[in-house]
Design an enzyme around this catalytic site. Structure first.
Site, PDB file in Angstrom:
ATOM      1  N   CYS A   1     -18.544  73.960  29.299  1.00  0.00           N
ATOM      2  CA  CYS A   1     -18.806  72.960  30.346  1.00  0.00           C
ATOM      3  C   CYS A   1     -19.164  71.628  29.698  1.00  0.00           C
ATOM      4  O   CYS A   1     -20.015  71.575  28.808  1.00  0.00           O
ATOM      5  CB  CYS A   1     -19.949  73.427  31.241  1.00  0.00           C
TER       6      CYS A   1
ATOM      7  N   CYS B   1     -10.961   9.808  -5.440  1.00  0.00           N
ATOM      8  CA  CYS B   1      -9.997   8.726  -5.240  1.00  0.00           C
ATOM      9  C   CYS B   1      -8.812   9.218  -4.415  1.00  0.00           C
ATOM     10  O   CYS B   1      -8.425  10.389  -4.476  1.00  0.00           O
ATOM     11  CB  CYS B   1      -9.529   8.224  -6.608  1.00  0.00           C
TER      12      CYS B   1
ATOM     13  N   CYS C   1     -12.198  66.840  35.375  1.00  0.00           N
ATOM     14  CA  CYS C   1     -12.702  68.212  35.370  1.00  0.00           C
ATOM     15  C   CYS C   1     -13.680  68.419  34.217  1.00  0.00           C
ATOM     16  O   CYS C   1     -13.461  67.942  33.100  1.00  0.00           O
ATOM     17  CB  CYS C   1     -11.536  69.179  35.231  1.00  0.00           C
TER      18      CYS C   1
ATOM     19  N   CYS D   1     -33.913  20.330  13.021  1.00  0.00           N
ATOM     20  CA  CYS D   1     -35.151  20.181  12.256  1.00  0.00           C
ATOM     21  C   CYS D   1     -34.882  19.331  11.018  1.00  0.00           C
ATOM     22  O   CYS D   1     -33.838  19.458  10.377  1.00  0.00           O
ATOM     23  CB  CYS D   1     -35.699  21.548  11.853  1.00  0.00           C
TER      24      CYS D   1
ATOM     25  N   CYS E   1     -42.373  26.452   9.237  1.00  0.00           N
ATOM     26  CA  CYS E   1     -42.062  25.022   9.224  1.00  0.00           C
ATOM     27  C   CYS E   1     -42.976  24.269  10.185  1.00  0.00           C
ATOM     28  O   CYS E   1     -43.519  24.843  11.134  1.00  0.00           O
ATOM     29  CB  CYS E   1     -40.592  24.812   9.607  1.00  0.00           C
TER      30      CYS E   1
ATOM     31  N   CYS F   1       0.847  -1.201   0.000  1.00  0.00           N
ATOM     32  CA  CYS F   1       0.000   0.000   0.000  1.00  0.00           C
ATOM     33  C   CYS F   1       0.876   1.243   0.000  1.00  0.00           C
ATOM     34  O   CYS F   1       1.790   1.376   0.825  1.00  0.00           O
ATOM     35  CB  CYS F   1      -0.928  -0.013   1.225  1.00  0.00           C
TER      36      CYS F   1
ATOM     37  N   HIS G   1     -20.036  79.860  34.415  1.00  0.00           N
ATOM     38  CA  HIS G   1     -20.102  78.879  35.496  1.00  0.00           C
ATOM     39  C   HIS G   1     -19.411  79.402  36.748  1.00  0.00           C
ATOM     40  O   HIS G   1     -18.592  78.720  37.364  1.00  0.00           O
ATOM     41  CB  HIS G   1     -19.484  77.546  35.048  1.00  0.00           C
TER      42      HIS G   1
ATOM     43  N   HIS H   1     -38.496  38.435   9.369  1.00  0.00           N
ATOM     44  CA  HIS H   1     -38.127  39.846   9.530  1.00  0.00           C
ATOM     45  C   HIS H   1     -39.147  40.768   8.854  1.00  0.00           C
ATOM     46  O   HIS H   1     -38.806  41.850   8.390  1.00  0.00           O
ATOM     47  CB  HIS H   1     -36.724  40.129   9.000  1.00  0.00           C
TER      48      HIS H   1
END
Length: 513
Positions: A325, A181, A312, A230, A252, A136, A335, A267
């Site tokens: 800010c 083969c 900050c 399934c 199904c 073989c 501010h 969908h």
């Protein structure tokens, strides 16, 4: 299916011979009446539904065999396993096979990896042969009496090597159509009788199952149900060009609903090309967009995108040097100690984009609007599935605290099913709406979307309510009424969308093929 009469014994009395007042002419008129068969409401196809057929594995096997028999008789009795290999090569297009075979039989056989000679020697059953002095080429075994096997190409190998090779191909690689083969460069296909001789029965059974699945995969109008484990296949005749005009949702026998066009779960009302665009966009943009939305803001003056990298809130734009800010995005100069307004919510109108970066930000905000609602309904639908377990307990509780039977409390389970189905429809309405151009048709679509969404939330709230013994029948009536209303609103939305698809009413911002 056997027909049953809705009339009992007492009803039959109306048709007895005692009614002598009926004239012969009346009898003749009654005999001539042509009554249309009454179709159950559940069997009436709605505008957004399609005609399809669900097949068992046995049905598919019989169909496959009939195709092989037909071609085998046409080609002059070529063995069926050879014909099967020829048909697999041509994706089961028997007309093309017979046309090409008549033109060049040797070329067709060579391309398909089979050998056909005038004596039909391929009919002979494969068998092991012991050859003295054989070694073989695979395992180099040269012991006396070694069982060997060769195909028509005469490339011979020992039985153990062939069994290992075929088993690996079938069991590990899942190959079935074209196992060639073992010899290097040889294109001859190992036929079914040879595989049956060599491999174990359980491996051969898997091989036959793989062949059956490959048969359906090769057919244009057949698809296996994508649900796990399934065994059903669905037949639906549609061309790829029709996927912009119809959403081919099929159901199904296992209970799974999916789109025949793209094999994704149902969908509706979003068409397949838009679903493909949306999912690609979500995969590409969602994580990036979420990060940008959570970690960056635009400079109020030049609209440059800024990332906060410290604790900050006093921000200084590097591009235009504007100070503002981070919290309220107001001027930082205001501010001071005597004025502070960051704790108040200011609902400012969206400003028209002034440059490319502003347009990009506006596009991002639009995407996030639809994506967040899409994802929210998807998450809600998953959470609603947990309601099935809670519903079972509620149904038992209602039985124990009232005179309702098990059949009479099934309305809860049916309501949950309607709720989940409507959630999934709502989810895809946002993907569809994202790509719609503004217009009267879009306004109507969003009105239907809003009505369904409100009804779904109301039904969801009813199903979450605890059961009070004294209000069981009141709750039942509310749930039944709302379940019917939700189903109706879903139908209204789907019917209007399907009509719009057929009429070409919808215009899209996306360009797709």
């Amino acid at each position: 299916m056997e027909e049953t009469s809705d009339l009992d014994a007492s009803d039959n009395a109306y048709f007895s011979d005692d009614h002598d007042s009926t004239s012969e002419n009346d009898d003749d008129d009654e005999e001539n009446l042509d009554f249309a068969p009454v179709i159950p409401e559940k069997d009436i196809k709605k505008e957004y539904e399609v005609d399809f057929t669900v097949h068992t594995e046995s049905d598919i096997f019989k169909f496959q065999k009939s195709e092989i028999d037909q071609v085998s008789s046409f080609l002059g009795g070529i063995p069926q396993h050879i014909v099967a290999s020829l048909l697999r090569h041509f994706k089961w297009n028997k007309d093309l096979l017979m046309e090409r075979y008549m033109e060049d039989p040797d070329g067709v056989a060579r391309a398909a990896g089979v050998v056909i000679d005038d004596s039909l020697s391929a009919v002979a059953s494969p068998k092991y042969v012991s050859i003295n002095g054989f070694c073989c080429d695979i395992c180099c075994n040269d012991e006396a009496g070694l069982a060997t096997l060769a195909l028509s190409c005469e490339h011979r190998f020992c039985r153990d090597c062939y069994e290992h090779y075929l088993t690996m191909k079938i069991d590990q690689e899942g190959e079935s159509r074209r196992i060639q083969c073992m010899a290097s460069g040889c294109k001859l296909v190992v036929d079914e009788p040879t595989i049956k001789l060599v491999v174990k029965p359980e491996v051969f059974a898997k091989y036959q199952k793989l062949l059956l699945r490959a048969f359906v995969d090769d057919l244009e109008y057949y698809k296996w149900c994508p649900a796990p484990n399934c065994v059903y296949a669905v037949e639906y005749h549609i061309g790829s060009s029709s996927l912009t005009e119809v959403i081919p949702t099929v159901h199904c026998n296992c209970g799974h609903s999916f789109c025949f066009g793209c094999s994704l779960p149902d969908h509706q009302p979003c068409i397949c090309p838009l679903v493909r665009e949306w999912l690609k966009k979500c995969a590409d943009d969602s994580e990036t967009s979420n990060w940008i939305s959570a970690n960056t803001k635009e400079c109020p003056k030049c609209h440059a995108t800024i990332e906060k990298n410290g604790g900050c809130n006093h921000m200084n734009c590097r591009k235009c040097k504007y100070e503002f800010c981070w919290v309220c995005q107001g001027p930082w100069s205001e501010h001071g100690s005597q004025w502070y307004n960051c704790n108040r919510y200011d609902e400012r109108a969206s400003v028209e984009a002034r440059d490319a970066q502003g347009k990009s930000r506006a596009a991002l905000e639009k995407y996030l609007h639809y994506y967040n609602r899409f994802a929210n309904h998807e998450q809600s639908a998953k959470l609603d599935k947990d309601l099935h377990e809670k519903t079972e307990k509620k149904m038992e509780e209602m039985q124990n605290s009232s005179e309702l039977s098990w059949i009479e409390v099934q309305f809860l389970r049916e309501a949950v099913d309607v709720l989940i189905k409507s959630r999934m429809t709502l989810k895809w309405t946002y993907a569809f709406a994202y790509y719609l151009e503004r217009g009267n048709a879009t306004d109507l679509f969003e009105d239907n979307q809003r009505d369904l969404e409100m009804a779904v939330e109301q039904l969801s709230g009813l199903l979450e309510e605890p059961i009070a013994k004294e209000k069981i029948f009141e709750l039942k009536q509310k749930v039944l009424d709302k379940k019917v209303y939700v189903a109706q609103r879903r139908e209204v939305l789907l019917i209007d969308t399907s009509r719009g698809l057929r009429e070409g009413r919808w215009n899209y911002t996306a360009k797709f093929k």
